[in-house]
Design an enzyme around this catalytic site. Structure first.
Site, PDB file in Angstrom:
ATOM      1  CE  LYS A   8     -30.987 -19.599 -10.632  1.00  0.00           C
ATOM      2  NZ  LYS A   8     -30.163 -19.824  -9.533  1.00  0.00           N
ATOM      3  N   GLY A  43     -23.614 -23.688  -9.289  1.00  0.00           N
ATOM      4  CA  GLY A  43     -22.801 -23.855  -8.144  1.00  0.00           C
ATOM      5  C   GLY A  43     -21.632 -22.718  -7.914  1.00  0.00           C
ATOM      6  CG  MET A  84     -21.580 -16.549  -8.819  1.00  0.00           C
ATOM      7  SD  MET A  84     -22.492 -15.471  -9.889  1.00  0.00           S
ATOM      8  CE  MET A  84     -23.380 -16.460 -10.777  1.00  0.00           C
ATOM      9  NE  ARG A 121     -29.347 -24.862 -14.636  1.00  0.00           N
ATOM     10  CZ  ARG A 121     -28.766 -24.541 -13.473  1.00  0.00           C
ATOM     11  NH1 ARG A 121     -28.282 -23.540 -12.948  1.00  0.00           N
ATOM     12  NH2 ARG A 121     -28.440 -25.691 -12.854  1.00  0.00           N
ATOM     13  CG  HIS A 146     -20.844 -29.037  -7.350  1.00  0.00           C
ATOM     14  ND1 HIS A 146     -19.376 -29.493  -7.596  1.00  0.00           N
ATOM     15  CD2 HIS A 146     -20.813 -27.587  -7.963  1.00  0.00           C
ATOM     16  CE1 HIS A 146     -18.679 -28.603  -7.852  1.00  0.00           C
ATOM     17  NE2 HIS A 146     -19.437 -27.323  -8.131  1.00  0.00           N
ATOM     18  CB  SER A 157      -0.330 -19.654 -44.369  1.00  0.00           C
ATOM     19  OG  SER A 157      -0.908 -20.355 -43.669  1.00  0.00           O
ATOM     20  CB  CYS A 181      -0.978 -22.952 -40.593  1.00  0.00           C
ATOM     21  SG  CYS A 181       0.259 -21.867 -40.990  1.00  0.00           S
ATOM     22  CE1 TYR A 187      -5.109 -22.587 -45.310  1.00  0.00           C
ATOM     23  CE2 TYR A 187      -5.627 -21.449 -47.343  1.00  0.00           C
ATOM     24  CZ  TYR A 187      -4.920 -21.858 -46.256  1.00  0.00           C
ATOM     25  OH  TYR A 187      -3.567 -21.716 -46.497  1.00  0.00           O
TER      26      TYR A 187
END
Length: 916
Positions: free
Chosen positions: A46, A125, A127, A366, A484, A809, A876, A896
């Site tokens: 902010k 919302g 804080m 924002r 909210h 793996s 995996c 992978y």
């Protein structure tokens, strides 16, 4: 300056205090602006964006930001501030006084402030905020005189006392059943005056309300409401810094993995007033629709109101398009601002504004929270508009959000057959059915009991976060699309309808009335967050458009959503380095995974193949066998089933790699645990119940997870490994000899290896069986044999194991359990305590413990490749579908990841983001 401040933080509180005069703690924005949008680490999102808006010429009321480093100091020293901060704040206040031509605490023309939080990652919302700070019994009279509007001044004062009394002085409900104390006082006064709306309270009425509010504070806290403006300011600043560690902020940080050490900044900004009369307004707007991503000016506003009225959901606001009729000049200015913000920040913006006496002011901007669908659409369309490159567009889509394009929707026929009982504002797309609950605590309790729920509230507040997390969807009777409920629902990916004004919710009677329909807590309700329609009862769901296209049940041209999905997946595949495989045990799962983009099977759990039909009986016969001969006889019956299953998998995968894990769980898992089934089994197998009971006693283990399982079974009973290897190779041979041959390269994985000798023992059996089958079938099968790294010793001795293994793996589920000494099935009793105390920032079984388990993965990868440079490495465990874990696996150099079929698109996107 930020780098110096960061160094000071690490040296400890004493040294920091000694040198704090050299540290800049306060940054101005306005005509004099010290910061910019690149300083989010120090100024929070902010503060950094307020400075940036001021710098590009937008009408920002002046103010200053107290840095996140002060928050860290405040937390570490239990509420103390660094030396020199007081002087810097006073200097900053004087600068704002100069720019505004007003004095803080003045009895003639008082300057008032808003005090707001601002972490580097937006936490809407979570804080605390204080508005109208600087009012007291004397300045309120001055404000009334200066503005010429006595009611406005006293309305601001009562709002300030309520906020300050709640946030700073702690006047809050004593328990779950008590209403907000200040609301109780106001409602009592309105009842006495026979007034329904807050706006009907006169200046005199508001003076009486202020008197009662101050009496409430005195009664509850034994302290008087502070009259000194600077005392008020420091009380508010301390409260905002303190709210970084309130329960809802901690829960939010845990949900989104925001480190506690980041802290929040505090933004102190000159007040501008949207509640001075009918030429004033306040609103929240988005440069695009945050629910579906459409390029429209989207938002809402209230005439004669303050900003909290919009987001708190106390009044249902008007759509922003209507402002063009009520305040055409302000609407025209906002359209210019909207375009300027998108062009400058190159992302969809969520901004707050106030119109005071027909003059527009910008209070914040924002990057807007958005649904998964909106994230994808905005990224694709902004790329077409040349506001984002492909790489930037990919980075703007949270990997998890791609899931929202694949979740079920209401079955059109079932929905058409149901009559809507009410409608509201569609704030979170998708479909959800569940039992009605009216409180966050009930939602948590019901979900723990295994029931799906819809949280129904008049309006939500930050205290409802736990219930919102637990629920399938959220329904509110008040509030708009920037309330909210809507903001948090979009962030959480929850189905949400807001502002269903015809729905009447009674918390005491635990009822929901829509027209003539009365529903009670526990009844089923269904909500369509895309259309805003609400239905009584449960409605059947069906596959999403994207899934129907992927499975060939809908033409791609018929679905814009699919085209968005396809574009993003194309980008992801272009930039990622890691392959994405799937965990699949059946041809059906394999086909589904390929449709989602899987490039092979990373884990086939062969034990899942033993539970269907007669095969479970043969499996049990094998387990109960008295000797090897009987065991081989039972295994011979199981062989055709396994062979058929593997053939189906190979056909489904059409030449893609298939990693098959040999039998892993302990044998007792296959045996019946109730007397009736044991009796039936004894009759079927022609043995006595006593024989079965004795065998089960012999198989009993105190800790089965660490017992006779995995490769240990194969070492004890080599005939099990033989049968499974034979089934794999005979299946491979069969599909290689089809009229349209399929190339097969099975990868056989030996589980739970901890010693090189264990792996050697099993590999020799696999090689021997492979030779026998290839000779008999007259084929040559290209195959590899590797192991699953799932116990710490395997990682530590990975160089020795790599001498035998052709691939690794990582089974990170068991590796996490064995490394942490923690059972994922038995952590419920203390997990919440550990999470609340931030010992666990997240569930280690959902997102990899990179500092612990991750180090073992990294060690095993390095040691393995020190022996075999091109050793293939995969993962995996469940972590294979977690974006944060995927980023780590990419950095380690894995080839992978493998995950469940529905997680494949998430993994593809996360892998691309990791590579970028």
């Amino acid at each position: 300056m930020p780098a110096k401040a960061s160094k000071k933080k690490k040296t400890g509180a004493v040294k920091r205090k000694a040198s704090s005069k050299a540290v800049k703690h306060v940054y101005a924005f306005g005509k004099k602006t010290d910061g910019n949008s690149k300083m989010k680490t120090l100024l929070g999102g902010k503060g950094a964006n307020l400075a940036e808006m001021a710098a590009i010429g937008l009408p920002v009321p002046p103010g200053f930001t107290i840095t996140t480093e002060v928050c860290t100091h405040f937390s570490q020293t239990k509420g103390k501030y660094p030396a020199g901060l007081d002087a810097q704040v006073k200097a900053a206040v004087k600068q704002v006084e100069k720019e505004q031509g007003k004095l803080f605490g003045s009895k003639t023309d008082p300057l008032l402030f808003s005090v707001r939080s601002g972490a580097r990652e937006s936490m809407p919302g979570m804080m605390d905020t204080i508005l109208n700070l600087g009012l007291n019994d004397k300045t309120v009279v001055a404000l009334a005189k200066k503005s010429g509007n006595e009611r406005f001044a006293w309305d601001c004062y009562r709002r300030f006392i309520q906020m300050y009394g709640d946030v700073v002085m702690g006047v809050q409900p004593r328990n779950d059943t008590e209403h907000e104390p200040f609301d109780v006082v106001m409602d009592k006064l309105k009842k006495e005056l026979k007034i329904e709306n807050d706006a009907d309270l006169s200046a005199k009425n508001l003076q009486e309300l202020v008197k009662r509010y101050k009496a409430l504070i005195k009664q509850r806290t034994k302290k008087s409401f502070p009259q000194d403006a600077y005392d008020q300011l420091w009380g508010a600043v301390s409260a905002v810094f303190g709210s970084w560690n309130n329960e809802r902020a901690v829960i939010y940080r845990q949900k989104y993995n925001i480190p506690s050490e980041w802290g929040t900044a505090v933004n102190v900004q000159a007040m501008v007033f949207g509640n001075m009369g009918d030429d004033c307004a306040t609103g929240v707007a988005f440069t695009r629709d945050p629910a579906n991503g459409e390029k429209v000016f989207y938002g809402e506003y209230l005439i004669n109101a303050q900003g909290e009225d919009v987001v708190a959901g106390v009044r249902t606001p008007k759509p922003i398009a209507q402002l063009a009729d009520e305040m055409p000049h302000a609407h025209k200015e906002l359209e210019v601002v909207r375009k300027k913000l998108e062009k400058h920040f190159r992302d969809m913006q969520d901004f707050e504004f106030t119109v005071e006496s027909n003059t527009l002011y910008m209070l914040q901007t924002r990057n807007g929270k958005r649904t998964g669908l909106a994230a994808v659409r905005i990224a694709v369309e902004m790329n077409k508009e040349r506001l984002m490159t492909e790489k930037v567009a990919l980075s703007k889509i949270p990997a998890e959000s791609i899931d929202s394009l694949l979740v079920p929707i209401f079955d059109p026929k079932a929905e058409a057959a149901s009559k809507a009982i009410a409608a509201g504002l569609p704030a979170g797309p998708g479909a959800a059915s569940g039992h009605i609950v009216f409180s966050a605590s009930t939602a948590e309790r019901e979900v723990k009991a295994g029931r799906k729920v819809i949280l129904c509230r008049v309006e939500t507040s930050p205290e409802d976060l736990k219930g919102m997390l637990a629920s399938e969807g959220i329904l509110t009777s008040r509030g708009g699309v920037s309330s909210h409920a809507a903001l948090v629902a979009r962030q959480l990916g929850k189905v949400c309808i807001c502002g269903a004004s015809t729905v009447k919710i009674d918390y005491e009677k635990k009822t929901l009335i829509a027209g003539k329909t009365l529903l009670k807590e526990g009844d089923f309700i269904s909500i369509n967050g895309t259309s805003g329609e609400i239905f009584a009862g449960a409605i059947d769901t069906t596959d999403s458009e994207v899934k129907r296209v992927l499975e060939g049940n809908l033409k791609p041209s018929k679905s814009y959503t699919y085209r968005l999905f396809s574009t993003v997946m194309g980008w992801a595949d272009k930039y990622r380095k890691m392959k994405v495989r799937t965990n699949a045990d059946t041809p059906e799962m394999a086909v589904s995974a390929i449709a989602f983009g899987a490039e092979g099977i990373g884990l086939c759990r062969t034990e899942h193949m033993f539970f269907e039909g007669d095969r479970i009986d043969y499996m049990r016969q094998m387990i109960l066998a008295g000797d090897e001969k009987e065991r081989r006889s039972a295994l011979k019956k199981l062989l055709p089933f396994q062979r058929k299953d593997f053939s189906g998998l190979f056909k489904a995968m059409k030449g893609l790699p298939v990693t098959i894990r040999l039998l892993d769980p302990p044998l007792h898992e296959f045996l019946p645990h109730d007397d009736t089934t044991r009796h039936q089994l004894a009759t079927k197998l022609g043995v006595s119940r006593e024989t079965i009971n004795e065998r089960m006693k012999a198989l009993h283990e105190e800790n089965p997870m660490l017992g006779h399982r995995g490769c240990r079974l194969g070492v004890s009973y080599p005939e099990i490994t033989e049968m499974q290897a034979r089934a794999i190779f005979e299946a491979a041979a069969s599909v290689m000899k089809l009229k349209k041959p399929i190339k097969v390269s099975p990868e056989i994985m030996i589980p739970l290896v901890g010693f090189q000798a264990e792996l050697k023992d099993q590999v020799e059996i696999v090689h021997r069986v492979a030779k026998e089958v290839m000779a008999a079938k007259k084929v040559k099968i290209a195959y590899t044999v590797g192991t699953m790294i799932e116990i710490p010793r395997a990682a530590i001795t990975a160089d020795e194991i790599a001498e035998v293994a052709e691939f690794f793996s990582f089974g990170t589920n068991d590796l996490t359990q064995t490394t942490l000494g923690l059972s994922r099935d038995d952590m419920g009793g203390f997990f919440d305590d550990y999470r609340n105390k931030e010992i666990f920032n997240q569930n280690p079984f959902a997102s990899l413990d990179q500092d612990g388990v991750g180090k073992l993965v990294e060690m095993a990868a390095e040691k393995g490749r020190s022996v075999k440079k091109n050793l293939k490495l995969g993962i995996c465990g469940e972590h294979g579908g977690d974006p944060a874990s995927i980023k780590f696996f990419n950095s380690v150099g894995l080839n992978y990841v493998s995950c469940s079929p529905p997680r494949v698109p998430v993994a593809r996107l996360a892998a691309a983001q990791a590579a970028l």
